[in-house]
Design a protein around this motif. Structure first.
Motif, PDB file in Angstrom:
ATOM      1  N   ALA A  76       0.843  -1.297   0.072  1.00 21.31           N
ATOM      2  CA  ALA A  76       0.041   0.059  -0.127  1.00 21.31           C
ATOM      3  C   ALA A  76       0.965   1.160  -0.089  1.00 21.31           C
ATOM      4  O   ALA A  76       2.028   1.272   0.456  1.00 21.31           O
ATOM      5  CB  ALA A  76      -0.912  -0.046   1.095  1.00 21.31           C
ATOM      6  N   LEU A  94      -4.913   7.140  -0.606  1.00 21.71           N
ATOM      7  CA  LEU A  94      -4.207   5.768  -0.759  1.00 21.71           C
ATOM      8  C   LEU A  94      -4.070   5.469  -1.975  1.00 21.71           C
ATOM      9  O   LEU A  94      -4.947   5.014  -3.019  1.00 21.71           O
ATOM     10  CB  LEU A  94      -5.362   4.870   0.020  1.00 21.71           C
ATOM     11  CG  LEU A  94      -5.127   3.357  -0.055  1.00 21.71           C
ATOM     12  CD1 LEU A  94      -3.571   3.113   0.750  1.00 21.71           C
ATOM     13  CD2 LEU A  94      -6.112   2.543   0.646  1.00 21.71           C
ATOM     14  N   ILE A  97      -3.133  -0.026  -3.124  1.00 25.04           N
ATOM     15  CA  ILE A  97      -3.483  -1.129  -2.394  1.00 25.04           C
ATOM     16  C   ILE A  97      -3.561  -2.471  -3.116  1.00 25.04           C
ATOM     17  O   ILE A  97      -4.790  -2.274  -3.810  1.00 25.04           O
ATOM     18  CB  ILE A  97      -4.346  -0.755  -1.188  1.00 25.04           C
ATOM     19  CG1 ILE A  97      -4.400  -2.149  -0.165  1.00 25.04           C
ATOM     20  CG2 ILE A  97      -5.717  -0.478  -1.741  1.00 25.04           C
ATOM     21  CD1 ILE A  97      -5.205  -1.749   0.982  1.00 25.04           C
ATOM     22  N   MET A 113      -5.121  -2.592   4.687  1.00 27.88           N
ATOM     23  CA  MET A 113      -6.121  -0.988   4.838  1.00 27.88           C
ATOM     24  C   MET A 113      -6.030  -0.856   6.192  1.00 27.88           C
ATOM     25  O   MET A 113      -6.126   0.528   6.531  1.00 27.88           O
ATOM     26  CB  MET A 113      -7.429  -1.702   4.527  1.00 27.88           C
ATOM     27  CG  MET A 113      -8.595  -0.530   4.660  1.00 27.88           C
ATOM     28  SD  MET A 113      -8.265   1.104   3.427  1.00 27.88           S
ATOM     29  CE  MET A 113      -8.838   0.282   1.970  1.00 27.88           C
ATOM     30  N   TYR A 143     -13.546  -1.737  -0.702  1.00 30.98           N
ATOM     31  CA  TYR A 143     -13.596  -0.157   0.200  1.00 30.98           C
ATOM     32  C   TYR A 143     -14.817   0.229   0.911  1.00 30.98           C
ATOM     33  O   TYR A 143     -14.773   0.829   2.026  1.00 30.98           O
ATOM     34  CB  TYR A 143     -13.387   0.722  -0.892  1.00 30.98           C
ATOM     35  CG  TYR A 143     -11.868   0.141  -1.791  1.00 30.98           C
ATOM     36  CD1 TYR A 143     -10.867   0.073  -1.184  1.00 30.98           C
ATOM     37  CD2 TYR A 143     -11.860   0.310  -3.005  1.00 30.98           C
ATOM     38  CE1 TYR A 143      -9.567  -0.404  -1.680  1.00 30.98           C
ATOM     39  CE2 TYR A 143     -10.629   0.218  -3.847  1.00 30.98           C
ATOM     40  CZ  TYR A 143      -9.543  -0.263  -3.071  1.00 30.98           C
ATOM     41  OH  TYR A 143      -8.234  -0.552  -3.803  1.00 30.98           O
ATOM     42  N   HIS A 146     -15.259  -1.101   4.015  1.00 24.37           N
ATOM     43  CA  HIS A 146     -14.452  -0.254   4.924  1.00 24.37           C
ATOM     44  C   HIS A 146     -14.971   0.973   5.335  1.00 24.37           C
ATOM     45  O   HIS A 146     -14.350   1.948   6.064  1.00 24.37           O
ATOM     46  CB  HIS A 146     -12.925  -0.404   4.721  1.00 24.37           C
ATOM     47  CG  HIS A 146     -12.326  -1.633   5.021  1.00 24.37           C
ATOM     48  ND1 HIS A 146     -12.411  -2.794   4.214  1.00 24.37           N
ATOM     49  CD2 HIS A 146     -11.478  -2.009   6.090  1.00 24.37           C
ATOM     50  CE1 HIS A 146     -11.738  -3.571   4.567  1.00 24.37           C
ATOM     51  NE2 HIS A 146     -11.018  -3.318   5.843  1.00 24.37           N
TER      52      HIS A 146
END
Length: 180
Positions: A76, A94, A97, A113, A143, A146
């Protein structure tokens, strides 16, 4: 499979180039033109590009690797944001990743993450941004699970192909403190 996640250092540029190319090809070979994939990897995943990132104290690069042996499984990269949207001074991107397919389902992705979120908060970021290929349903689901939400779009070029990708954001200021 046992693995660990650690912050990468300047000596990891070659390792990161290798895993970046492997994960990009692993992810997109079934979907994108081979010449475009090759052009993208040769331009963006060179060891010297990683060396520049690794030398910058404002950029955090994390690697996941098998234990023992330390073969790379994923990585990442957190950087200053580069998106065509209104940015805040406390935004961080970010930028990358990825994990190899054989690491899917092992917890490597969630660990990368979690580490990215921790590092972003440690750097004072209040919003974590990322872009993702619009057709990468697996990543988009990851994603969203999260807490990321779509806030815009951007053009992303892979070789000669231009894609319109969603931009996601995660509000870090609304997250519980890891020290709580």
């Amino acid at each position: 499979m046992q693995w660990r996640v650690r912050q990468a250092g300047v000596a990891d540029a070659d390792l990161l180039s290798l895993v970046a190319n492997a994960t990009f090809l692993d992810t997109y070979a079934p979907s994108l033109d081979g010449a475009d994939l090759l052009a993208h990897c040769l331009k963006n995943n060179r060891a010297d590009a990683f060396a520049v990132w690794l030398a910058d104290p404002a950029i955090v690069v994390t690697v996941a690797e098998i234990e023992p042996g330390h073969a790379p499984l994923g990585y990442a990269v957190l950087t200053r944001p580069n998106f065509p949207i209104a940015l805040e001074p406390t935004d961080i991107e970010l930028r990358r990743i990825y994990s190899l397919r054989q690491a899917h389902g092992t917890g490597v992705g969630p660990a990368l993450m979690a580490r990215a979120i921790e590092d972003a908060a440690r750097l004072g970021a209040e919003r974590l941004l990322l872009g993702v290929w619009e057709q990468n349903a697996r990543a988009r689901t990851f994603y969203e699970r999260h807490g990321f939400r779509v806030i815009g779009t951007r053009e992303f070029q892979v070789g000669t192909e231009v894609h319109i990708d969603p931009i996601y954001a995660l509000d870090l200021s609304a997250m519980p403190s890891p020290l709580a």
